[in-house]
Design a protein around this motif. Structure first.
Motif, PDB file in Angstrom:
ATOM      1  N   THR A   6       0.851  -1.189   0.000  1.00 39.36           N
ATOM      2  CA  THR A   6       0.000   0.000   0.000  1.00 39.36           C
ATOM      3  C   THR A   6       0.880   1.229   0.000  1.00 39.36           C
ATOM      4  O   THR A   6       2.063   1.164  -0.311  1.00 39.36           O
ATOM      5  N   SER A   7       0.268   2.316   0.390  1.00 41.17           N
ATOM      6  CA  SER A   7       0.981   3.581   0.439  1.00 41.17           C
ATOM      7  C   SER A   7       0.906   4.007   1.898  1.00 41.17           C
ATOM      8  O   SER A   7      -0.110   3.793   2.558  1.00 41.17           O
ATOM      9  N   THR A   9      -1.940   5.830   4.949  1.00 39.72           N
ATOM     10  CA  THR A   9      -3.323   5.609   4.542  1.00 39.72           C
ATOM     11  C   THR A   9      -4.076   4.786   5.566  1.00 39.72           C
ATOM     12  O   THR A   9      -5.219   4.412   5.356  1.00 39.72           O
ATOM     13  N   SER A  49      -3.257   1.774   6.447  1.00 35.58           N
ATOM     14  CA  SER A  49      -3.192   0.345   6.169  1.00 35.58           C
ATOM     15  C   SER A  49      -2.570  -0.424   7.324  1.00 35.58           C
ATOM     16  O   SER A  49      -2.821  -1.614   7.499  1.00 35.58           O
ATOM     17  N   PRO A  95       5.411   4.133  -1.081  1.00 31.60           N
ATOM     18  CA  PRO A  95       5.081   2.713  -0.981  1.00 31.60           C
ATOM     19  C   PRO A  95       5.494   2.111   0.360  1.00 31.60           C
ATOM     20  O   PRO A  95       6.538   2.445   0.914  1.00 31.60           O
ATOM     21  N   TRP A 106       5.159  -1.811   2.550  1.00 36.57           N
ATOM     22  CA  TRP A 106       4.768  -3.214   2.465  1.00 36.57           C
ATOM     23  C   TRP A 106       4.657  -3.783   3.870  1.00 36.57           C
ATOM     24  O   TRP A 106       5.472  -3.463   4.741  1.00 36.57           O
ATOM     25  N   ASN A 109      -1.210  -0.407  -4.488  1.00 41.58           N
ATOM     26  CA  ASN A 109      -0.474   0.840  -4.690  1.00 41.58           C
ATOM     27  C   ASN A 109       0.068   0.954  -6.107  1.00 41.58           C
ATOM     28  O   ASN A 109       0.912   0.168  -6.537  1.00 41.58           O
ATOM     29  N   GLU A 136       2.077   3.105  -7.244  1.00 38.05           N
ATOM     30  CA  GLU A 136       3.498   3.472  -7.267  1.00 38.05           C
ATOM     31  C   GLU A 136       4.399   2.256  -7.414  1.00 38.05           C
ATOM     32  O   GLU A 136       5.429   2.304  -8.071  1.00 38.05           O
ATOM     33  N   SER A 137       4.026   1.178  -6.719  1.00 41.36           N
ATOM     34  CA  SER A 137       4.930   0.029  -6.691  1.00 41.36           C
ATOM     35  C   SER A 137       4.403  -1.150  -7.484  1.00 41.36           C
ATOM     36  O   SER A 137       5.001  -2.220  -7.467  1.00 41.36           O
ATOM     37  N   LYS A 142     -10.291   6.322   2.156  1.00 47.68           N
ATOM     38  CA  LYS A 142      -8.891   5.952   1.910  1.00 47.68           C
ATOM     39  C   LYS A 142      -8.405   4.963   2.983  1.00 47.68           C
ATOM     40  O   LYS A 142      -7.586   4.082   2.736  1.00 47.68           O
ATOM     41  N   ASN A 177      -8.776  -0.270   3.289  1.00 50.34           N
ATOM     42  CA  ASN A 177      -7.805  -1.281   3.703  1.00 50.34           C
ATOM     43  C   ASN A 177      -8.442  -2.461   4.421  1.00 50.34           C
ATOM     44  O   ASN A 177      -8.030  -3.603   4.265  1.00 50.34           O
TER      45      ASN A 177
END
Ligand code: TPP
Ligand code: TPP
Ligand code: SF4
Ligand code: SF4
Ligand code: MG
Ligand code: MG
Lengths: 619, 360, 619, 360
Positions: C33-34, C37, C39, C71, C73, C97, C99-100, C151, C155
């Protein structure tokens, strides 16, 4: 030791030598006074006078960490063979200080000569000394009208007395006084008069002694006497330093101060008189190293000098210089630690610490000057190396090298040109087009950099102490991180080839191998001569002049059995580095350690080696 | 009505006719030439607003981007040097030492305009000593403090600029300590350009930035810059709502760059004009306060009162051109030391021989 | 690993296991994820739910060094055998995400399960994955009215989806949500609804998978899940800390913050409510360590926690603590260096640095906790040891131990009483009469001290970082200096017996010996199981828990041939210490190094050992 | 004429009858009980005069010597802690960190009177940040700066308090930098007891020291203390001749300790009385200046003017009792933390069990 004539081993401290013929040009005079009394000038004059007679000398100042009133000792060693290391015991003691008189007398070997001020004469209870009582306090009165100056002038009197006792030529004493007070005619006169008064009084009142004499020789022709801090300050100036940031600390202050003097004299622009250098007295060592790397980043040849406590404070930024690859030089004039320790005593106790200064995995190249010429050359060369390797480079000297008086051949002009390393100019960039700050184009681990202010559109990059890619962009990727660290290891391996090579002296039939560095060199050389003369033991000797070690050092270690590493610290710091570099030889690398604050002496090394050799032999 | 003719230093500015007015500046560069990498800060972070103001100020003042050196320490604020002026070299150093690094860098290359971006933690805590000594030296630098009253990057602990009585996010902990006022300390250290502003007041920030660029020595601008993630709640005096509600400008600030061939008409009864070394002008139009930024003791009183009463006064707090900048004090050659040729930094062998003579 | 049931070695990453029966209770889920947020809560709920099912778990957070938007993890490993080390590759990836996404997909092993948010589905170009596309952005809308919260709520939806896919019991998910939002009823409800929505949607829309399943077990009974920083904070509080001075830095801030919470709750005086402790958020690390030693000198049990950059800044005062012999504790929660490095990535890169922190000769004892109970115990014990040894003691943890979620047996109450060491009270002094601060009465190198404020006429002494006699008076005498340094070496030798002994696991028929420490332990244990299962190679294992090493470690090294030292740094820092301690065995001490910022995994160790063994075998 | 009756806190002072008046103090201790080791400073060093004043002040105020903790950094000034109060524990730490060390020590044992002796290098250069933060916290300590404008122990380099235009011994080098004024900075950091004095004015120094001992929080006394070896020449503003010629006391200072059962008669027109937390009084008799040390802005103006015009004003510069001392802010138990019994610093096992429950 190229000046070694008639190699004559150390005489040892074996009690009275009741010889009819005196020992010529081989003696140690220690003067015990109180600091802040001006005795330092007198001692330098004494040393200079002997030097003027063509006899090799060294001067070692054992001074306290205060400004005035505590015991201080100055030792002049004159030795025709050129042995200039500290010797453990004095032949002649000039005792002027009530504070230390008891221990001073107790420390003398049997048969030593004691020149003692009259007021302390009652302390002499030993019968095995040659005692010369001198009424210094009375003698000074007629010589020096100004009562306030007498405390100082009294010192020069003992120079006169010694001149008589030890056959030092009074003309050389006068020359030395003229030199010392070159800018102050009246002081020169006063001191000359005092020296003569001392000499005359001694000639009239003191019996002769027949143990020692000093005789004119020609062993110092063309030589200079200098302190390592002056030599290194000079080296920085000729090395092209452009930014010097420093914070006062003993024993490195005088290095910076010498450098500043030279800069002011020789580095003003010939046309405008404006400075081609900047000097900042920083507010602390955090700032001085930060200024240095700020300057290094922007393209200056920047350096600082400090001692142990400063090294500790510079730890964090040392890691930044390593990891962001910024040229910087730190000269560590080592003093006795840990902590504030003994600020006016010598040590080689930061070697291991500086070598891997800062948290995390990092290692720094270091230069290890062992004499005056190297203090000069390595200080200059460190600026080249820092730019070539784009990293922090240490120059490790110590208080003994830095603040004591060493004889030397005059320095050769620097032969290596100023090396700015891999810097891409706008023109270079226009030619090559591409630019990635942390890309290992040449395979030596050293990448190309551009300087701030460059106008080529590709030239700007972002410098950071955090993870980055070859293109200098931010990255937390595991492969980027590990790849970068591995390249830095590669760069460190490149440094092995760039730091000064060791000086190796092999002797046919040698059975013992020695490694040493820095200020230990004279004691090692003398120890080798003693071992050869007294024990018939021949030695091979490698003098380390830089870290990380290169192939010559590996080879020396690998081709010898036991290797004795001589160093002036408790924790065998250099030996540890060598053991880790050569794990296969680790069991064979032995340590000879000296860490009481005094410069190491030859006997300590001889004893260490003999003890080690005994241990090796089957019993 | 009084008039002042603004001098133009034609040597630096390209011909006026060549400009695309509005879109490009006096160097014919567009705004985008002043941009940097994309921000990785929290969306809404005050620091990003300051980044935009920096971009605008450098653009409008017309400085070649590569003639700039950007420095910072560590913190969210420190990261922002990567988000403007991509064509300038940047250096994100270690926490608290940027001031000293910048001093070194400036000496190495005095031709470069230096900008340092710091946080309240970076400057008022770990960096306090080095910051104050940089100010004392009057190192020519535009030194910004992006002041959010907390340590953003380490998750919101109080910093030394947090006002007494500030409440920590999530409640509970109250700050009992007196805040450090970097503006007052800067004045004490002899700083000649001291300002306070608010990231939510871009017009004022841009004017102050341009004024700072025209100033010769250290310029300190302390900008309240809310941390939306950790310090934007009720009980914080560094939040957007609080700052917006309480901002009280000392004056309305204008900036007239030296290269603008215009006449400034102003009413001397309501507007003061401050002239900068390069000929640029700062105009201060009176608002509620009767304030003279060249009066040191008034400035210190004002700051103290503001601190005690938790007023949020913004504007040019103190101005004084009397101390020469550090590089002038040092009497350096005009060229960057960084690129002096070898011949100018290594005296000839004859010099060495002469010196060694003294040691014989 | 006492929880190891049905010891089942790591399955390896050998591609798709097309088995008809699913793998039970053995899988790795990674959520991409980012950060910022929310998560993190969802991931903890996921982990907690599996834990609630009685299956051993660990949670590793790979987060960026920023606050929002980069990013991040999170990896949950569930493993019935209790293997909780990081595993290199995930079985299940939840990809949220953009981005990744590209590298996330690329990193997957063939056959892995990919749960992907619909908006990213187009990135899936590989055909060898089991892909489950979920319209998270659509699903969240009906669940969460407040658009700003979506947002975050999105999750928790993937937790519901995973519950369905992996057979996680929804009751445990609900329990975990209740726990997580214990203080916020409305948030608990919202999240529960979202989890159910995700679960329900998945049940209706997603095909089943037959690779993995999670089934209720009884392997976590009575266990706790905790982070090392919480455990160490708790340890300090129960250890009787009285002064905590700190400066925020990742990853140690949460240790101090946890400690503060515990202090506030449990260390107010029961009668008056006043604090029996003082906490200072210092202005920097120079100040925090200075406060600690000021406090330690005056008799407090004082500690600080920091990470690499702080360690560097503390260098100077570390030497003062060593040399002036002041109790102090530094907990170093190591992060990836050098320099600012990767502040949110783990490393064991300060071991060597901290061990001999500061200029000059000095060495510091250190404790090396390897699990949660030891984080607790060693933090407490460090305060005892610092006072017993009158010196600076390090506790070396790291980001993996400190900030990740570890399963543990609940901690036992501390059994060692509070030890104030050799402190002479006024009564003691009245009895013994004499007092010399630095006299080694007991022969263990540890001297007696008095505390400021003592009223006995002999009690006052002067503490300094400069040379001193046994009576604590100033001295520059060579013999005093060297004698003192030698006594400090003796004291360090005493520390060998006082630091926690290693944990040694011997296996009959072992052919390989391993030494490791700290957070490497789970990976080493798993590697040992793999070696045994896959290669038939049996191993002996010594887990180092303190430095300097004591007799058990010497014996282990001396009685094995090759010893592999596993550590998470580039420069083999711990192996270097061991090589220097055992120079005779230096050639036999090999290194397995891991330094990319991720926690070490078992495969890296297995590969390192196999490569080493191959090298040893005659070819 | 007005009168004030001085309250006596009989609980601390032994019976008056038992004292040998003059020779011994209220604790029946003689002056020699307050002495320390022999000084190793240069003869004539200003620092030694301050040491004598410290001995006198502690004697007259009547503090048990072993109830004192003496701390210092590194420097000639720092050494002096060994030269007074032999019965007190002393700590000569590292350069620049005494302020932080003292904060730690005070928290460990709040019963001890803390005295810190520093130099201008130790405080205004390397220690500046930590010093200011200590002041900000209001750590109860008598913090002395023995200010000689140079680094004595490293042989006389300019320090940051050297006045602009000061000439270095031996001639040549002139200091171009603005001096740091530790008094002004202390006021900015909220210090409630700020004084400047001269080692050659022992009467004033002793009165200020006693006042500082009676003050609850941080008391900063910046004492010009000539370095006879390196900074006592013409061209120095920190020399004996200069200081003697230029000392300009703000007021005539008197101190009346709380335990003196006397009435103080003073003329409110010429004398101001300042009351300290323990009931002691400082009397300020007007001299040439009309100065009110409780007026912050007047104090800062005065200091600035003195700095610019190189006046040497001495006396109690600023006084304010409003900020609670650090240990009170922290709400500590009254006993020293250092000696709390084990039972009070380790909660029972039940607490551990309760906490661990939360992690299940
Ligand atoms: C020597 C050192 N100590 C601590 C840290 C951890 N750290 C990183 S940023 C920071 C403070 C950030 O606060 P501030 O300067 O106000 O910047 P902000 O993030 O609020 O913009 C700290 C303490 C560090 N990087 N280095
Ligand atoms: C970290 C560190 N840097 C430098 C020094 C060297 N040093 C010792 S005392 C001193 C300054 C002394 O000046 P000051 O504090 O004014 O005291 P003074 O001797 O003038 O009384 C310095 C720089 C040191 N001991 N430690
Ligand atoms: S944490 Fe605060 S200061 Fe940092 S980027 Fe986010 S909003 Fe800005
Ligand atoms: S050098 Fe100066 S400060 Fe130091 S003792 Fe001597 S006179 Fe005092
Ligand atoms: Mg901030
Ligand atoms: Mg001083």
């Amino acid at each position: 030791m190229s000046i070694a004539m008639e190699p004559r081993a150390h005489r040892g401290n074996l009690g009275v030598e009741a010889s009819a013929t005196p020992v010529v040009n081989d003696l140690v005079v220690t003067v015990a006074t109180s600091n802040g009394t001006g005795s330092q000038s007198a001692n330098l004059i004494l040393m200079r006078a002997i030097f003027g007679m063509g006899i090799p000398v060294s001067g070692k100042n054992m001074f306290p960490s205060n400004i005035q009133g505590l015991p201080t000792w100055f030792t002049v060693r004159a030795n025709a063979s050129g042995w200039t290391a500290r010797r453990r015991e004095a032949d002649v003691l000039v005792a002027m200080n009530v504070e230390s008189i008891a221990e001073d007398i107790a420390s003398l070997r049997s048969g030593a000569i004691l020149v003692i001020t009259k007021s302390l004469a009652s302390y002499v209870t030993r019968g095995d000394l040659k005692v010369f009582v001198v009424p210094f306090d009375e003698l000074v009165v007629p010589v020096c009208k100004d009562a306030r100056l007498r405390k100082m002038v009294v010192n020069i009197l003992y120079v006169g007395v010694l001149a008589h006792l030890l056959d030092i030529e009074m003309d050389e004493v006068k020359n030395a006084i003229g030199r010392q007070f070159a800018k102050k005619g009246s002081a020169a006169k006063l001191n000359t008069d005092a020296a003569i008064a001392g000499f005359d009084w001694a000639r009239e009142h003191l019996p002769r002694q027949n143990e020692f004499t000093l005789r004119r020789a020609n062993l110092t022709e063309g030589k200079i006497i200098i302190e390592g801090n002056q030599a290194a300050g000079l080296g920085l100036m000729f090395g092209g330093i452009t930014v010097l940031a420093w914070y006062p600390i003993t024993p490195s202050s005088s290095l910076c101060e010498a450098c500043i003097d030279y800069l002011e004299e020789y580095r003003a622009d010939p046309e405008t008189g404006k400075a081609t250098y900047a000097v900042i007295q920083a507010e602390d060592e955090l700032a001085s190293i930060a200024m240095v790397i700020g300057a290094g980043w922007a393209g200056a040849r920047a350096a600082t000098a400090t001692a142990g406590p400063g090294i500790s404070l510079m730890s964090e930024i040392a890691g930044l210089a390593y990891f962001a690859e910024i040229p910087a030089v730190i000269i560590d004039v080592q003093r006795m630690g840990p902590s504030t320790g003994l600020p006016t005593r010598t040590c080689q106790g930061d070697i291991w610490k500086a070598y891997q200064l800062s948290h995390g995995d990092c290692k720094h190249p270091m230069l290890l000057p062992g004499n005056m010429a190297e203090c000069f050359e390595f200080a200059a060369e460190s600026l080249n190396l820092a730019e070539r390797l784009q990293t922090l480079v240490f120059v490790m000297t110590d208080l003994d090298l830095g603040m004591n008086s060493w004889m030397s051949a005059p320095f050769e002009p620097l032969t290596k040109p100023i090396d700015r390393g891999k810097v891409l100019s706008d023109e270079d960039l226009a030619r090559v087009g591409e630019f990635a700050r942390y890309k290992d184009i040449d395979g030596d681990g050293i990448c190309y950099r551009t300087l701030p202010g460059s106008s080529h559109p590709n030239s700007a990059y972002f410098t950071r102490g955090t993870g980055h890619t070859e293109a200098a962009t931010y990255s937390e990727k595991p492969a980027d991180w590990a790849g970068n660290l591995d390249r830095l290891t590669r760069k460190f391996d490149t440094a092995r080839k760039l730091v000064p090579k060791p000086v190796i002296k092999m002797t046919a039939g040698a059975t013992v191998a020695i490694i040493a560095f820095g200020s230990s060199d004279p004691a090692v050389e003398e120890a080798r001569a003693i071992l050869a003369a007294e024990e018939g033991t021949k030695t091979d000797y490698l003098r380390l002049r830089g870290l990380p070690i290169g192939s010559e050092v590996f080879e020396f270690i690998n081709t010898h059995q036991i290797v004795y590493v001589v160093e002036q610290n408790r924790d065998a710091q250099c030996a540890s580095i060598l053991r880790l570099e050569c794990p296969d030889r680790a069991p064979l690398i032995r340590s000879i350690l000296h860490y009481n604050g005094l410069p190491i002496d030859a006997r300590s090394i001889v004893e260490g080696i003999l003890a080690g050799e005994k241990r090796s032999k089957p019993s | 009505m009084t008039s002042a003719t603004i001098p133009s230093d034609g040597s630096e500015a390209p011909a006026i006719g060549a400009r695309k007015p509005g879109l490009s500046n006096r160097l014919n560069l567009e705004l985008k030439a002043y941009k940097g990498g994309e921000s990785t800060l929290c969306s809404g972070c005050g620091h990003d607003a300051i980044t935009s103001a920096i971009i605008k100020a450098f653009f409008e003042y017309g400085i070649e981007p590569h003639h700039v050196a950007k420095l910072s320490g560590i913190g969210c604020s420190a990261k922002t040097t990567a988000y403007f002026l991509n064509r300038a070299h940047g250096f994100n150093g270690v926490h608290g030492r940027m001031a000293a690094m910048a001093a070194g860098s400036k000496l190495a290359n005095r031709k470069l305009v230096h900008i340092g971006v710091s946080g309240d933690g970076d400057t008022a805590s770990i960096g306090l000593g080095n910051f104050l000594h940089m100010v004392r030296r009057n190192v020519p630098i535009l030194y910004l403090i992006e002041n959010n009253g907390c340590y953003g990057l380490t998750k919101g602990q109080f910093s030394a600029t947090a006002d007494r009585g500030s409440v920590k996010k999530g409640g509970g902990t109250v700050n009992e300590m007196t805040p450090i006022d970097c503006c007052a300390l800067s004045i004490e250290m002899g700083c000649g350009y001291v300002a306070r502003s608010f990231s939510g007041d871009p017009k004022q920030v841009v004017a102050l930035l341009k004024g700072a660029l025209a100033h010769g020595g250290t310029a300190v601008i302390d900008i309240v810059s809310p941390c939306v993630t950790f310090n934007n709640h009720e009980g914080s005096t560094k939040s957007y709502p609080y700052a917006k509600a309480h901002e009280d400008p000392l004056h309305e600030l204008g900036f007239v760059p030296f290269f603008d061939e215009v006449r400034v008409d102003y009413d001397p009864g309501t507007t003061t004009v401050v002239k900068l070394p390069d000929g640029s002008l700062i105009t201060l139009k009176k608002l509620g306060h009767d304030y003279d930024p060249t009066n040191r003791s008034q400035a210190l009183d004002l700051l103290n009162k503001a601190s005690v009463e938790q007023q949020f006064l913004t504007g040019l707090v103190y101005f004084d051109q009397s101390t020469p900048p550090f590089d002038e004090q040092m009497d350096l050659v005009p060229e960057p030391l960084a690129t002096l040729p070898a011949s100018r930094i290594r005296p000839p062998a004859s010099a060495l021989h002469a010196i060694l003579e003294r040691f014989r």
